[in-house]
Design a protein around this motif. Structure first.
Motif, short mmCIF file in Angstrom:
data_model
loop_
_atom_site.label_atom_id
_atom_site.label_comp_id
_atom_site.label_asym_id
_atom_site.label_seq_id
_atom_site.Cartn_x
_atom_site.Cartn_y
_atom_site.Cartn_z
N HIS A 13 0.35 -5.59 -13.25
CA HIS A 13 -0.36 -5.02 -12.11
C HIS A 13 0.47 -3.87 -11.53
O HIS A 13 0.97 -3.96 -10.42
N MET A 15 -0.29 -1.05 -10.33
CA MET A 15 -0.85 -0.31 -9.20
C MET A 15 -0.83 -1.12 -7.91
O MET A 15 -1.16 -0.57 -6.85
N ASP A 16 -0.46 -2.38 -7.98
CA ASP A 16 -0.43 -3.20 -6.77
C ASP A 16 0.57 -2.68 -5.75
O ASP A 16 0.43 -2.91 -4.55
N GLN A 17 1.62 -1.99 -6.23
CA GLN A 17 2.66 -1.49 -5.33
C GLN A 17 2.15 -0.38 -4.41
O GLN A 17 2.81 -0.03 -3.43
N PHE A 18 0.96 0.17 -4.71
CA PHE A 18 0.42 1.25 -3.90
C PHE A 18 -0.64 0.78 -2.90
O PHE A 18 -1.25 1.60 -2.21
N ILE A 19 -0.85 -0.54 -2.83
CA ILE A 19 -1.86 -1.08 -1.91
C ILE A 19 -1.35 -0.97 -0.48
O ILE A 19 -0.21 -1.36 -0.18
N VAL A 20 -2.19 -0.45 0.40
CA VAL A 20 -1.85 -0.34 1.82
C VAL A 20 -2.13 -1.69 2.48
O VAL A 20 -3.26 -2.20 2.41
N LYS A 21 -1.10 -2.27 3.09
CA LYS A 21 -1.23 -3.59 3.69
C LYS A 21 -0.79 -3.55 5.15
O LYS A 21 0.17 -2.85 5.49
N GLY A 28 -5.16 -9.73 3.79
CA GLY A 28 -6.52 -9.29 3.53
C GLY A 28 -7.23 -8.70 4.72
O GLY A 28 -8.41 -8.33 4.63
N THR A 37 0.81 -0.30 9.16
CA THR A 37 0.84 -0.74 7.77
C THR A 37 2.20 -0.48 7.14
O THR A 37 3.11 0.06 7.78
N HIS A 123 0.68 8.45 -2.02
CA HIS A 123 -0.70 8.38 -1.55
C HIS A 123 -1.23 9.77 -1.25
O HIS A 123 -0.61 10.54 -0.50
#
Length: 251
Positions: A13, A15-21, A28, A37, A123
């Motif tokens: 995975h 691309m998971d490191q680029f998820i904005v959380k 979620g 964030t 981003h």
């Protein structure tokens, strides 16, 4: 790293490191305009690093500089000479803005190389804000300085008369594409490099190829250090080139 499938294979995975959380609440939860964030955190850390380097690091300036003062002076002199050489001495008044851009990008890039870090410049939203800020500022500056004469930037007077309208159209398209290419170049390079590192890190879980994977991670990581600097340099020097067009628009 990697997760194991039911059949024994591995699933990456990268691309998971680029998820904005969101930093607070559940992972979620929806991200709103004012949500703090991981992007907010690492941009703030880049700004803090800039303050530490140029404010605290140079607060006790000495003839024989400390390491921190030396780094600050080196960065200052490097960008100052770039602005002067590319744009001209009349552009020195805009040096603080260009210097801030460079330092923010380079700190964001380098901090993003830390384990478990987030890279804001990966981003397109972040890089697009900077690119469009440069685009609008330079366009407004061009019209303020030269009025309608700024449109001379699009008129290639040295070309044959029959070709000038065609070249003018090409110049206009090229001008409006600038902020798009300006932002995509930085975000694309940062995202691609980090994704490749994550893929090789996933292969490190496989014992048979773990040594090769670690060697590849080391090589790509070293390359990313270089790319982080180069991309900050490219973004900054293109800003200087665009600023030169606003100050001296005639072909």
């Amino acid at each position: 790293m990697a997760t194991e499938k039911a059949d024994g294979g591995l699933v990456f995975h990268p691309m998971d490191q680029f998820i904005v959380k969101p930093l607070f609440g559940n992972a979620g939860d929806p991200v709103g305009m004012f949500t703090i964030t991981n992007v907010t955190l690492w941009m703030a850390l880049a700004i803090v690093a800039m303050v530490l380097l140029f404010v605290l690091g140079t607060s006790k300036r000495a003839v024989v500089p400390t390491r921190t003062q030396s780094i600050g002076e080196l960065a200052y002199g490097f960008i100052y000479k770039m602005v002067e050489d590319v744009t001209g001495k009349d552009a020195i008044v805009y040096f603080p803005y260009i210097m801030t851009l460079f330092m923010f990008i380079i700190f964001s890039n380098f901090l993003g190389l830390l384990p478990m870090a987030f890279t804001p410049t990966s981003h397109i939203v972040v890089t697009a804000v900077m690119a469009f800020a440069v685009f609008f500022a330079i366009t407004i500056l061009g019209f303020v300085k030269h009025g309608v004469g700024f449109l001379g930037l699009f008129w290639v007077s040295s070309a044959p008369l029959a070709l000038r309208p065609i070249l003018a159209l090409i110049e206009v398209i090229s001008y409006f594409v600038r902020p798009i290419s300006h932002s995509i170049r930085l975000a694309g390079n940062m995202m691609a490099g980090h994704a490749v590192i994550k893929v090789f890190a996933g292969f490190a879980a496989i014992a048979a190829i773990a040594p090769l994977s670690i060697a590849a991670i080391t090589a790509v990581y070293a390359l990313e250090v270089l790319v982080s600097f180069i991309q900050a340099y490219v973004f900054t020097i293109l800003t200087c080139v665009y600023l030169k067009d606003a100050l001296h628009p005639a072909h």
